[in-house]
Design a protein around this motif. Structure first.
Motif, PDB file in Angstrom:
ATOM      1  N   HIS A 208      37.290  50.225  34.487  1.00 35.48           N
ATOM      2  CA  HIS A 208      38.731  49.950  34.432  1.00 35.48           C
ATOM      3  C   HIS A 208      39.202  48.949  35.491  1.00 35.48           C
ATOM      4  CE1 HIS A 208      42.733  52.064  33.162  1.00 35.48           C
ATOM      5  NE2 HIS A 208      42.847  50.760  33.165  1.00 35.48           N
ATOM      6  N   TRP A 209      38.715  49.098  36.698  1.00 34.04           N
ATOM      7  CA  TRP A 209      39.003  48.172  37.803  1.00 34.04           C
ATOM      8  C   TRP A 209      37.748  48.067  38.652  1.00 34.04           C
ATOM      9  CZ3 TRP A 209      43.720  45.694  38.612  1.00 34.04           C
ATOM     10  CH2 TRP A 209      44.802  46.157  37.858  1.00 34.04           C
ATOM     11  N   PRO A 210      37.542  46.961  39.342  1.00 30.48           N
ATOM     12  CA  PRO A 210      36.406  46.895  40.270  1.00 30.48           C
ATOM     13  C   PRO A 210      36.555  47.990  41.336  1.00 30.48           C
ATOM     14  CG  PRO A 210      37.347  44.711  39.914  1.00 30.48           C
ATOM     15  CD  PRO A 210      38.304  45.697  39.306  1.00 30.48           C
ATOM     16  N   PRO A 211      35.583  48.893  41.452  1.00 30.43           N
ATOM     17  CA  PRO A 211      35.711  49.980  42.442  1.00 30.43           C
ATOM     18  C   PRO A 211      35.868  49.432  43.860  1.00 30.43           C
ATOM     19  CG  PRO A 211      33.944  50.433  40.884  1.00 30.43           C
ATOM     20  CD  PRO A 211      34.367  49.018  40.640  1.00 30.43           C
ATOM     21  N   ASN A 212      36.951  49.837  44.525  1.00 30.50           N
ATOM     22  CA  ASN A 212      37.260  49.338  45.874  1.00 30.50           C
ATOM     23  C   ASN A 212      37.283  47.810  45.923  1.00 30.50           C
ATOM     24  OD1 ASN A 212      37.467  51.920  47.094  1.00 30.50           O
ATOM     25  ND2 ASN A 212      35.231  52.045  47.180  1.00 30.50           N
ATOM     26  N   GLY A 213      37.637  47.203  44.777  1.00 33.41           N
ATOM     27  CA  GLY A 213      37.719  45.752  44.720  1.00 33.41           C
ATOM     28  C   GLY A 213      36.380  45.051  44.656  1.00 33.41           C
ATOM     29  N   GLU A 214      35.292  45.811  44.493  1.00 40.72           N
ATOM     30  CA  GLU A 214      33.944  45.232  44.485  1.00 40.72           C
ATOM     31  C   GLU A 214      33.345  45.298  43.082  1.00 40.72           C
ATOM     32  OE1 GLU A 214      31.807  47.517  47.334  1.00 40.72           O
ATOM     33  OE2 GLU A 214      32.928  46.736  49.051  1.00 40.72           O
ATOM     34  N   ALA A 215      32.456  44.355  42.781  1.00 41.62           N
ATOM     35  CA  ALA A 215      31.853  44.290  41.443  1.00 41.62           C
ATOM     36  C   ALA A 215      30.994  45.521  41.143  1.00 41.62           C
ATOM     37  CB  ALA A 215      31.013  43.021  41.311  1.00 41.62           C
ATOM     38  N   ARG A 216      30.272  46.018  42.145  1.00 43.35           N
ATOM     39  CA  ARG A 216      29.417  47.206  42.036  1.00 43.35           C
ATOM     40  C   ARG A 216      28.394  47.110  40.883  1.00 43.35           C
ATOM     41  NH1 ARG A 216      31.027  52.041  44.532  1.00 43.35           N
ATOM     42  NH2 ARG A 216      29.041  52.835  43.699  1.00 43.35           N
ATOM     43  N   PRO A 217      27.406  46.243  41.018  1.00 45.31           N
ATOM     44  CA  PRO A 217      26.346  46.178  40.005  1.00 45.31           C
ATOM     45  C   PRO A 217      25.637  47.512  39.798  1.00 45.31           C
ATOM     46  CG  PRO A 217      26.223  44.273  41.456  1.00 45.31           C
ATOM     47  CD  PRO A 217      27.225  45.203  42.060  1.00 45.31           C
ATOM     48  N   ASP A 218      25.579  48.355  40.844  1.00 46.21           N
ATOM     49  CA  ASP A 218      24.920  49.660  40.694  1.00 46.21           C
ATOM     50  C   ASP A 218      25.665  50.548  39.700  1.00 46.21           C
ATOM     51  OD1 ASP A 218      26.994  49.689  42.715  1.00 46.21           O
ATOM     52  OD2 ASP A 218      26.379  51.724  43.216  1.00 46.21           O
ATOM     53  N   VAL A 219      26.989  50.457  39.716  1.00 47.97           N
ATOM     54  CA  VAL A 219      27.788  51.202  38.741  1.00 47.97           C
ATOM     55  C   VAL A 219      27.598  50.598  37.347  1.00 47.97           C
ATOM     56  CG1 VAL A 219      30.148  51.803  38.047  1.00 47.97           C
ATOM     57  CG2 VAL A 219      29.478  51.916  40.462  1.00 47.97           C
ATOM     58  N   TRP A 220      27.599  49.284  37.283  1.00 46.52           N
ATOM     59  CA  TRP A 220      27.422  48.596  36.013  1.00 46.52           C
ATOM     60  C   TRP A 220      26.089  48.981  35.353  1.00 46.52           C
ATOM     61  CZ3 TRP A 220      29.749  46.818  32.128  1.00 46.52           C
ATOM     62  CH2 TRP A 220      29.204  45.851  31.274  1.00 46.52           C
ATOM     63  N   GLU A 221      25.045  49.125  36.149  1.00 45.80           N
ATOM     64  CA  GLU A 221      23.746  49.536  35.613  1.00 45.80           C
ATOM     65  C   GLU A 221      23.847  50.894  34.916  1.00 45.80           C
ATOM     66  OE1 GLU A 221      21.141  49.358  38.994  1.00 45.80           O
ATOM     67  OE2 GLU A 221      20.362  47.382  38.412  1.00 45.80           O
ATOM     68  N   GLN A 222      24.632  51.801  35.488  1.00 43.33           N
ATOM     69  CA  GLN A 222      24.791  53.119  34.877  1.00 43.33           C
ATOM     70  C   GLN A 222      25.619  53.047  33.597  1.00 43.33           C
ATOM     71  OE1 GLN A 222      25.608  56.370  37.852  1.00 43.33           O
ATOM     72  NE2 GLN A 222      25.675  54.623  39.251  1.00 43.33           N
ATOM     73  N   VAL A 223      26.601  52.155  33.588  1.00 41.08           N
ATOM     74  CA  VAL A 223      27.399  51.952  32.374  1.00 41.08           C
ATOM     75  C   VAL A 223      26.504  51.401  31.260  1.00 41.08           C
ATOM     76  CG1 VAL A 223      29.283  50.578  31.394  1.00 41.08           C
ATOM     77  CG2 VAL A 223      29.577  51.670  33.631  1.00 41.08           C
ATOM     78  N   VAL A 224      25.674  50.436  31.601  1.00 42.72           N
ATOM     79  CA  VAL A 224      24.740  49.863  30.636  1.00 42.72           C
ATOM     80  C   VAL A 224      23.755  50.930  30.139  1.00 42.72           C
ATOM     81  CG1 VAL A 224      22.862  48.186  30.359  1.00 42.72           C
ATOM     82  CG2 VAL A 224      24.967  47.528  31.558  1.00 42.72           C
ATOM     83  N   GLN A 225      23.350  51.834  31.019  1.00 38.86           N
ATOM     84  CA  GLN A 225      22.449  52.914  30.614  1.00 38.86           C
ATOM     85  C   GLN A 225      23.117  53.823  29.589  1.00 38.86           C
ATOM     86  OE1 GLN A 225      19.103  53.269  31.516  1.00 38.86           O
ATOM     87  NE2 GLN A 225      19.217  54.726  29.810  1.00 38.86           N
ATOM     88  N   ALA A 226      24.410  54.067  29.751  1.00 36.97           N
ATOM     89  CA  ALA A 226      25.136  54.885  28.770  1.00 36.97           C
ATOM     90  C   ALA A 226      25.108  54.221  27.403  1.00 36.97           C
ATOM     91  CB  ALA A 226      26.576  55.107  29.235  1.00 36.97           C
ATOM     92  N   GLN A 227      25.176  52.903  27.389  1.00 41.37           N
ATOM     93  CA  GLN A 227      25.056  52.178  26.124  1.00 41.37           C
ATOM     94  C   GLN A 227      23.645  52.339  25.552  1.00 41.37           C
ATOM     95  OE1 GLN A 227      25.200  47.918  26.487  1.00 41.37           O
ATOM     96  NE2 GLN A 227      25.757  47.599  24.336  1.00 41.37           N
TER      97      GLN A 227
END
Length: 244
Positions: free
Chosen positions: A93-112
């Motif tokens: 929804h928003w960059p966590p703490n204003g940061e891109a956070r590729p580690d979070v993105w990896e988990q989102v991609v895993q859900a896909q």
């Protein structure tokens, strides 16, 4: 992904079944919600009660930044509340703490990859933050949902997303707009529509996804009709020129 979607921000859970049901009845086939909107149960009720096949409704929800450390649990909660076995699109929804956070993105991609959502994307990310995600993970977001309207039009952002293969999805299309702007009114008169419908038509003409929100049945249907208005290239260019 339908270019016309129905936004549900600020629609209370108790009101969501009626509003979303009205939207589905009016022809919307793309519904946008979010964990942060606290109305996923109501949205799910409307989808379940619509009589439409699951594959006929494109459903988007979002991971709130404060849930960045519980990605899997969040999407499972969303699916439970919506009464679905998969999403069509899940956004950060928003960059966590204003940061891109590729580690979070990896988990989102895993859900896909695990079949919980058909596509994944981001919302309110800059081009630089999208580049960081791609460089670190190799996976490009399908969508970037951002605040967008004629007065916020920025060709550099639109072109930058297109060049990266990212769909631009605009929210709050009317909020920053002056619906009494002479350019919009002149074009509206030429098509026998109103200026809000012209704004919806402008998004569609560009290939931008647009998610107008309303709880008013008449306005819900009117906004939907805007997607069927065909603007000329000259009219689109005149609206582009309203960008700050």
């Amino acid at each position: 992904m339908p270019l016309l979607g129905f936004g549900t921000w600020q629609i209370p859970d108790a009101d969501a079944p009626a509003a979303v049901g009205e939207a589905l009845s009016a022809g919307y086939r793309h519904i946008d919600t979010a964990t942060g909107y606290s109305n996923q149960r109501g949205v799910g009720k409307a989808i379940a009660g619509s009589g439409l096949a699951r594959d006929d409704v494109f459903v988007t929800t979002k991971l709130p930044p404060e849930n960045a450390d519980r990605v899997r649990g969040t999407i499972e909660e969303s699916l439970d509340q919506l009464g679905l076995d998969h999403l069509d699109l899940w956004l950060v929804h928003w960059p966590p703490n204003g940061e891109a956070r590729p580690d979070v993105w990896e988990q989102v991609v895993q859900a896909q990859a695990d079949g919980l959502t058909r596509a994944v994307g981001v919302s309110n990310y800059s081009l630089a933050q999208i580049d960081e995600l791609v460089q670190e993970t190799g996976t490009t977001p399908a969508v970037n949902q951002i605040k967008w309207s004629p007065v916020e039009y920025d060709a550099a952002i639109a072109d930058g997303l297109r060049d990266r293969g990212v769909v631009l999805e605009g929210y709050s299309p009317f909020k920053a707009s002056n619906l009494q702007d002479p350019t919009l009114l002149d074009i509206a008169r030429a098509h026998d529509v109103d200026s809000a419908q012209v704004i919806v038509a402008w998004h569609v003409a560009h290939g931008f996804v647009v998610i107008p929100k309303s709880s008013n049945p008449e306005r819900i249907r009117s906004n939907a009709a805007g997607a069927r208005v065909e603007l000329t290239a000259e009219e689109v260019a005149a609206i582009d020129a309203l960008g700050r």
